[in-house]
Design a protein around this motif. Sequence first.
Motif, PDB file in Angstrom:
ATOM      1  N   LEU A 173      13.588 -14.635  -1.545  1.00 40.90           N
ATOM      2  CA  LEU A 173      12.403 -14.024  -0.965  1.00 40.90           C
ATOM      3  C   LEU A 173      11.480 -13.570  -2.086  1.00 40.90           C
ATOM      4  N   LYS A 174      10.190 -13.772  -1.906  1.00 41.18           N
ATOM      5  CA  LYS A 174       9.235 -13.356  -2.926  1.00 41.18           C
ATOM      6  C   LYS A 174       8.188 -12.433  -2.318  1.00 41.18           C
ATOM      7  N   PRO A 175       7.689 -11.476  -3.100  1.00 35.81           N
ATOM      8  CA  PRO A 175       6.698 -10.523  -2.585  1.00 35.81           C
ATOM      9  C   PRO A 175       5.363 -11.198  -2.280  1.00 35.81           C
ATOM     10  N   ASP A 176       4.713 -10.733  -1.219  1.00 36.42           N
ATOM     11  CA  ASP A 176       3.359 -11.151  -0.869  1.00 36.42           C
ATOM     12  C   ASP A 176       2.447  -9.954  -1.097  1.00 36.42           C
ATOM     13  N   CYS A 177       1.763  -9.954  -2.230  1.00 43.01           N
ATOM     14  CA  CYS A 177       0.908  -8.819  -2.604  1.00 43.01           C
ATOM     15  C   CYS A 177      -0.501  -8.923  -2.033  1.00 43.01           C
ATOM     16  N   GLY A 204       3.259  -0.148  -6.048  1.00 40.02           N
ATOM     17  CA  GLY A 204       2.032  -0.779  -6.527  1.00 40.02           C
ATOM     18  C   GLY A 204       1.307  -1.651  -5.525  1.00 40.02           C
ATOM     19  N   ALA A 205       1.685  -1.592  -4.235  1.00 41.56           N
ATOM     20  CA  ALA A 205       1.075  -2.477  -3.236  1.00 41.56           C
ATOM     21  C   ALA A 205      -0.425  -2.254  -3.112  1.00 41.56           C
ATOM     22  N   LEU A 206      -0.854  -1.000  -3.084  1.00 44.48           N
ATOM     23  CA  LEU A 206      -2.273  -0.704  -2.929  1.00 44.48           C
ATOM     24  C   LEU A 206      -3.068  -1.171  -4.135  1.00 44.48           C
ATOM     25  N   LEU A 207      -2.535  -0.942  -5.326  1.00 41.52           N
ATOM     26  CA  LEU A 207      -3.229  -1.344  -6.550  1.00 41.52           C
ATOM     27  C   LEU A 207      -3.368  -2.861  -6.616  1.00 41.52           C
ATOM     28  N   SER A 208      -2.289  -3.564  -6.303  1.00 43.37           N
ATOM     29  CA  SER A 208      -2.319  -5.027  -6.352  1.00 43.37           C
ATOM     30  C   SER A 208      -3.333  -5.587  -5.362  1.00 43.37           C
ATOM     31  N   PHE A 230     -11.412  -5.254  -7.656  1.00 46.55           N
ATOM     32  CA  PHE A 230     -11.611  -3.994  -8.366  1.00 46.55           C
ATOM     33  C   PHE A 230     -10.973  -4.022  -9.749  1.00 46.55           C
ATOM     34  N   GLN A 231     -11.587  -3.282 -10.678  1.00 43.13           N
ATOM     35  CA  GLN A 231     -10.877  -2.846 -11.868  1.00 43.13           C
ATOM     36  C   GLN A 231     -10.025  -1.657 -11.434  1.00 43.13           C
ATOM     37  N   VAL A 232      -8.745  -1.711 -11.684  1.00 47.89           N
ATOM     38  CA  VAL A 232      -7.844  -0.701 -11.150  1.00 47.89           C
ATOM     39  C   VAL A 232      -7.102  -0.010 -12.279  1.00 47.89           C
ATOM     40  N   LYS A 277       7.374  -3.278 -11.084  1.00 46.67           N
ATOM     41  CA  LYS A 277       7.161  -4.569 -11.739  1.00 46.67           C
ATOM     42  C   LYS A 277       8.263  -5.569 -11.419  1.00 46.67           C
ATOM     43  N   GLN A 278       9.500  -5.104 -11.357  1.00 45.81           N
ATOM     44  CA  GLN A 278      10.620  -6.018 -11.159  1.00 45.81           C
ATOM     45  C   GLN A 278      10.758  -6.482  -9.718  1.00 45.81           C
ATOM     46  N   TYR A 279      10.477  -5.579  -8.761  1.00 50.61           N
ATOM     47  CA  TYR A 279      10.783  -5.891  -7.363  1.00 50.61           C
ATOM     48  C   TYR A 279       9.556  -6.025  -6.453  1.00 50.61           C
ATOM     49  N   PHE A 280       8.399  -5.501  -6.889  1.00 50.57           N
ATOM     50  CA  PHE A 280       7.246  -5.469  -5.981  1.00 50.57           C
ATOM     51  C   PHE A 280       6.029  -6.232  -6.497  1.00 50.57           C
ATOM     52  N   GLY A 281       6.202  -6.949  -7.579  1.00 51.40           N
ATOM     53  CA  GLY A 281       5.134  -7.832  -8.040  1.00 51.40           C
ATOM     54  C   GLY A 281       3.979  -7.156  -8.749  1.00 51.40           C
ATOM     55  N   LEU A 282       4.132  -5.917  -9.182  1.00 53.14           N
ATOM     56  CA  LEU A 282       3.052  -5.236  -9.894  1.00 53.14           C
ATOM     57  C   LEU A 282       2.853  -5.894 -11.263  1.00 53.14           C
ATOM     58  N   ASP A 283       1.629  -6.314 -11.532  1.00 55.36           N
ATOM     59  CA  ASP A 283       1.296  -6.985 -12.787  1.00 55.36           C
ATOM     60  C   ASP A 283       0.510  -6.031 -13.666  1.00 55.36           C
TER      61      ASP A 283
END
Length: 469
Positions: A231-235, A277-281, A289-291, A305-311
């Motif tokens: 399963l992969k996160p959908d940001c 980090g869902a809202l930021l992504s 946006f610049q966040v 970063k590891q589990y929720f896709g935050l870059d």
Amino acid sequence: MALDVKVFESIVPSRFLSFTIPRPDLRLRLLRVAVLDSPFPLRGPSQVAALFVPLNRESDWIFSTEAGHLQLLLSFPGISRLVLVGRNPTADDPDSSPVTCYDESQGIQFLEKLRSMLKPLLEALSLKTDGAGGLENGFADVPICEYVDNVISRRVLTTSVGEFVGEMLVEDVELEMEHTSSEFDENHGSNRDFRRRLRFKRMPNLVQTEIRLIPALVSSSSVEIGENVSLKPDCGVLVQHYFVAMVASLSLIANCIETQIRNGLRPKALCLGIGGGALLSFLRSQLGFQVCGVEMDKEVLRIAKQYFGLDDNEITIHVGDAFDYVDELAGVRKQSSDGKEKSCLIESGSFDVVLVDLDSSDAWNGITAPPVEFLERHTVFAARSILAESGILVVNVVPSIRLVYDDLIQQCREIFSELYEIDVGNGENFILVAKVSPVLSSADDSRNAFSDKLKNLISGKYLDSIRKI
């Protein structure tokens, strides 16, 4: 030592007791009983209610901790004492397996047994009356509350301990969705959905972050959560309703943002509290946006970063106390003395929107979010000072006591030009929006590409529910 039931004849604020008793149907098994009296004074007569813990949920923090018990009590308005009854979680721990499935029919049968067998116990844990109402023996009736969610199964991916947030877990859950066509599910052809959740033990009844998961190789309608499913996160989609409401507040400054975009400038957002980090992504990837995000706990950032896709290559992250960071930015701006210096500071520290999504470390103070520190006037003023003239402050508020929310509204009313509110509709979250200035930009709303994008991305019901207060 036997427990004297007389101690339960009156409410003692914040008193919490738990004990075990033999199950009436299986004497070799135990039931756990927990009793919590409300820490806050309530209007009207005191009311006791009971809640039977759903089968196979006994080890969940929601049902097994005092903090979870408090949040459950606060979710039932007018209740002075909540009694939780369920299987003793140490006897047959469902979390011993990485995947836990919930058999609804079996759970209903178990709860029905408890209802009939435990009436004497609930009477003993009730409140003494004056004989004018309630039962003949002088004790008031105890209504049974119901805990309902749509979780079919869950799998704990990891547990961790942060320096500041304490114990937390990441879990994948499979949900039974009530609607298959909505702003979240219009492209999803099944009534099942997969989510990844971040939860903190200190606030166990709150999901800190929830994101949708997309099966990497197969259709979601044909898989189950387990070891062999990728399963992969959908940001690109927000599934937490209060996040959607927070983003809806941008419609109040859509003209100003559109003007910036037409002038080649990207709008800027400061997020106090990152979680997963869902809202930021979403703000970065979907709205351009610049966040900048502020998070105190490094372990939370690692999890994000590891589990929720935050870059963090695309988003600026500051590690530290959110309020100290805002004070620092506000202090620097106060020192500006000439146009050149101010211009530089605006480039680095003036935001179109500041979004506050911080929970309290202690729900016993009457508010679950934001922290009580945010109720202080100088903190609200500092947040206003780092906003652009057309900017807005957006605060996720989860009040246990309405008076605390009213205090925050009053603080903002003294500092900002206009206030707005969005009722998320879940009985918990309110989004408070404070506007620096009522001045609108000159962008033509009929040709507002940003506004059109916003309407396409989020539910119209949140846009329509924004009301001035």
